[in-house]
Write a protein that holds these residues in place. Structure first.
Motif, PDB file in Angstrom:
ATOM      1  N   TYR A   1      10.712  52.342 -34.237  1.00  0.00           N
ATOM      2  CA  TYR A   1      10.074  52.336 -32.912  1.00  0.00           C
ATOM      3  C   TYR A   1       9.810  50.911 -32.448  1.00  0.00           C
ATOM      4  O   TYR A   1      10.018  50.571 -31.278  1.00  0.00           O
ATOM      5  CB  TYR A   1       8.768  53.121 -32.972  1.00  0.00           C
ATOM      6  CG  TYR A   1       8.003  53.126 -31.670  1.00  0.00           C
ATOM      7  CD1 TYR A   1       8.312  54.037 -30.666  1.00  0.00           C
ATOM      8  CD2 TYR A   1       6.978  52.214 -31.442  1.00  0.00           C
ATOM      9  CE1 TYR A   1       7.629  54.042 -29.475  1.00  0.00           C
ATOM     10  CE2 TYR A   1       6.292  52.207 -30.249  1.00  0.00           C
ATOM     11  CZ  TYR A   1       6.612  53.121 -29.262  1.00  0.00           C
ATOM     12  OH  TYR A   1       5.924  53.102 -28.073  1.00  0.00           O
TER      13      TYR A   1
ATOM     14  N   ASN B   1      11.332  49.347 -28.943  1.00  0.00           N
ATOM     15  CA  ASN B   1      10.419  49.209 -27.806  1.00  0.00           C
ATOM     16  C   ASN B   1       9.643  47.892 -27.759  1.00  0.00           C
ATOM     17  O   ASN B   1       9.016  47.607 -26.749  1.00  0.00           O
ATOM     18  CB  ASN B   1       9.403  50.358 -27.830  1.00  0.00           C
ATOM     19  CG  ASN B   1      10.064  51.712 -27.694  1.00  0.00           C
ATOM     20  OD1 ASN B   1      10.405  52.147 -26.607  1.00  0.00           O
ATOM     21  ND2 ASN B   1      10.243  52.391 -28.825  1.00  0.00           N
ATOM     22  N   ASN B   2       9.676  47.114 -28.826  1.00  0.00           N
ATOM     23  CA  ASN B   2       8.900  45.885 -28.833  1.00  0.00           C
ATOM     24  C   ASN B   2       9.762  44.689 -29.200  1.00  0.00           C
ATOM     25  O   ASN B   2       9.533  44.038 -30.216  1.00  0.00           O
ATOM     26  CB  ASN B   2       7.724  45.999 -29.817  1.00  0.00           C
ATOM     27  CG  ASN B   2       6.697  47.011 -29.347  1.00  0.00           C
ATOM     28  OD1 ASN B   2       6.321  47.019 -28.193  1.00  0.00           O
ATOM     29  ND2 ASN B   2       6.236  47.848 -30.260  1.00  0.00           N
TER      30      ASN B   2
END
Length: 244
Positions: free
Chosen positions: A48, A52-53
């Motif tokens: 994740y 997303n980062n």
């Protein structure tokens, strides 16, 4: 009723007798479950975080605009105008649009002075510095034509900043690792509390109120076939008795 009473007393005694050794044995018995849950949560957090980062880097160049505050505000707005940024995109060969580039540029006066900072945020630290320096250079070249204003000077170039400005990805991974451990340990103790099987001689003695004189060791059918064992061993009072 006596059976229920004995079970209640056993539960109370077990609750009182819990020590660090028993806790260690409970965890050791289902350590594989804790490891699997920890690996799953840590891997999910890392995936994740990767999606997303993405790390963001920021670099800033500085120019001096020798004008009064009112005119300086107008001159600062032009820095992000398409007249300037379109040439920045062409010179650097950027694949993004002018509007997208403008959204990643921040222009601000430093402490209400004539020094203006041009900050660029990008996923590539080198590209962020190149965009900031190129924007300042092209702005200085174009502003005399646009506003008939020549009092713009380059103060300092943007430097490559190797450290991301957004939240560290390792923090989210660490949270996933800790969550996996906590969930795994909690599940292990939950399963142990639901397991009412007897696993030691002491529990049998507490249940029946009688001493255990002997026990039959575990026997595996496969081992019996391999060794062709025809004798069963029975332990009684610490001594082994053979039975054919």
């Amino acid at each position: 009723m006596n059976r229920i009473y004995e079970m209640n007393n056993l539960s109370k005694r077990k609750a009182k007798d819990i020590d660090l050794k028993e806790i260690f044995l409970v965890i050791k018995r289902r350590l594989w479950l804790i490891l699997i849950l920890t690996i799953i949560t840590t891997g999910a957090s890392a995936y994740y975080s990767y999606l997303n980062n993405a790390p963001l880097y920021q670099s800033s160049s500085r120019i001096i605009i020798e004008a009064n505050p009112e005119n300086r505000n107008t001159l600062q707005v032009i820095i992000k105008d398409s007249i300037v940024l379109d040439k920045v995109v062409k010179e650097l060969g950027l694949s993004q649009s002018v509007e997208s580039l403008a959204g990643r540029i921040t222009v601000a006066s430093v402490d209400n002075s004539q020094v203006v900072s041009i900050s660029v945020t990008d996923t590539d630290p080198n590209r962020a510095a190149d965009i900031a320096n190129t924007t300042a250079k092209i702005y200085k070249q174009e502003i005399p034509t646009i506003m008939d204003f020549n009092d713009v000077r380059l103060l300092s170039d943007a430097k490559v900043n190797p450290l991301p400005i957004n939240q560290s990805q390792n923090k989210l991974i660490l949270i996933g690792f800790i969550a996996g451990l906590v969930i795994g340990i909690g599940l292990v103790f939950l399963l142990d509390s639901l397991d009412d099987s007897l696993r030691s001689e002491r529990e049998v003695e507490e249940m029946l109120g009688l001493p255990v004189l002997g026990r039959v060791p575990k026997m595996h059918k496969r081992n019996l076939k391999k060794k062709n064992i025809t004798q069963i061993e029975l332990e009684v009072g610490g001594e082994t008795i053979g039975y054919k």
